[in-house]
Enzyme design. Structure first.
Site, PDB file in Angstrom:
ATOM      1  CB  SER A  55      -1.099  -0.102   1.381  1.00 37.77           C
ATOM      2  OG  SER A  55      -0.258  -0.268   2.313  1.00 37.77           O
ATOM      3  CG  ASP A 347      -4.298   5.372   6.909  1.00 36.49           C
ATOM      4  OD1 ASP A 347      -3.011   5.339   7.232  1.00 36.49           O
ATOM      5  OD2 ASP A 347      -4.499   4.783   5.911  1.00 36.49           O
ATOM      6  CG  HIS A 350      -1.129   3.984   4.757  1.00 40.17           C
ATOM      7  ND1 HIS A 350      -2.375   3.271   5.025  1.00 40.17           N
ATOM      8  CD2 HIS A 350      -0.387   2.677   4.355  1.00 40.17           C
ATOM      9  CE1 HIS A 350      -2.312   2.027   4.760  1.00 40.17           C
ATOM     10  NE2 HIS A 350      -1.274   1.462   3.998  1.00 40.17           N
TER      11      HIS A 350
END
Length: 383
Positions: A55, A347, A350
């Site tokens: 991610s 978040d 990240h």
């Protein structure tokens, strides 16, 4: 009249020559892929990037995967990105986007699963990364449908590489790929979504697990080398034990969660060693280790010196485990902080675009051996 005829003939010949030159220029312009913009500081030797990982470097591949829970294609993700929520797990650009600009690439690297990623769109490279995935094939199973690193490499080999050869009119992939960077940012989920969830053999120690994962990654890098990759950028795992997600799960603990960071440092140590160990086995290759762990740790330990105010809380409203979430992703349509450039984390896991900019800038131009080894990405791109 004779002089006039000679002058007219000369003019016609000159016009004909100019038209011929113009035609050659136009043909060359439309048949030769243009991938970067020359500047005084960069000679555009790098044609583009191929990106593999999870991610932190995913730019929207999971958007097109059915039954995947690891998606960031909704607000407030992308609040500061020109295209809005794009699947990037941050408020704006990720590390790959920023590196691409520093390399003077003409556009964002397209995601592999996007149906429009074909033809001329791939001449800058392709991003294969998938949020929730890992080096191991079964990592991320709890996140639903994700694309493992092995599958990402297979997609590159079987789909993108033949198309790239067609675009450049060259069937020798080794000649084409020598001027591309191969960025690999994977490994974190193999711990958080595999080892620490008890999915590995219970008798396997953290050290043995790390050695096994490193060996598998080594084989994957060799596979890319066999396909023609020569320039590698290996991204270290972040200090995930310092993330808002980790801190929320162990609220009574002071400081970062040590066992998570211990796993990261163990893997990163192996990854840095791999730069030297694997090179003799991959003729013509050059590898750069980007110590994102140290870079981010320095920001977290001294945020104000980097222009940040909050290094422990998420900027967005996170969907917690008690609400059916994971403590990582933002709530769909949830609230966000207004001063996003002052937050380290967007978040539960990240970083914000501002932190991504710090990491990408250090990766590209740092002269500090503890941050980039054995040299930086800019130097790698010039080889």
């Amino acid at each position: 009249m004779s002089i006039l005829r000679k002058a007219t003939t000369l003019q016609i010949m000159t016009m004909s020559q100019n038209l011929s030159l113009l035609c050659v220029f136009l043909i060359f312009s439309f048949t030769t892929p243009s991938t970067c913009q020359n500047t005084a500081n960069h000679d555009c030797k790098t044609k583009g990037m191929f990106v593999f990982g999870s991610s932190l470097v995913d730019n929207g591949n999971n958007n097109f995967l059915t039954n995947s829970l690891a998606k960031a294609d909704f607000s407030p993700y992308g609040v500061d990105f020109p295209l809005g929520p794009s699947g990037r797990f941050t408020n704006g650009e990720n590390v790959i986007d920023i590196l691409g600009k520093k390399l003077q690439l003409s556009d964002y690297i397209p995601s592999f699963t996007d149906p429009s990623t074909w033809g001329g769109k791939i001449v800058n490279g392709v991003n294969f990364a998938s949020g929730g995935s890992g080096i191991l094939d079964d990592t991320g199973a709890l996140a639903g449908n994700v694309t493992s690193l092995n599958r990402q490499i297979s997609n590159f080999e079987k789909v993108t590489l033949p198309e790239l050869e067609q675009q450049f009119g060259n069937n020798n992939s080794k000649e084409i790929l020598s001027d591309f960077l191969f960025v690999v940012g994977s490994g974190g989920n193999d711990y958080s979504l595999h080892y620490f969830l008890g999915l590995a053999n219970s008798n396997v120690s953290l050290e043995a697990f790390t050695d096994s994962v490193t060996a598998i990654l080594s084989a994957q890098l060799k596979r890319l080398h066999e396909l023609g990759a020569r320039k590698f950028v290996l991204m270290a795992i972040n200090p995930n034990g310092c993330s808002p997600m980790a801190l929320a799960r162990v609220p009574t603990q002071e400081g970062c969660v040590e066992n998570l960071n211990r796993a990261s440092t163990m893997f990163n140590s192996n990854l840095k060693s791999l730069v030297d160990d694997i090179r003799p086995q991959m003729p013509g290759s050059n590898l750069v280790f980007v110590n994102a762990y140290k870079i981010l740790s320095d920001v977290i330990s001294s945020p104000r010196s980097y222009g940040f105010r909050d290094a422990s809380n998420s900027c967005c409203e996170v969907r917690q485990v008690s609400e059916g979430g994971t403590g990582i992703l933002c709530k769909r349509g949830g609230s966000i902080c207004s001063n996003r450039s002052e937050y380290v984390f967007f978040d539960g896991l990240h970083p914000t675009q501002s932190v991504n900019d710090v990491i990408a800038t250090k990766a590209f131009s740092s002269l500090i051996g503890d941050e980039v080894y054995p040299f930086n990405v800019d130097e790698l791109s010039q080889i």
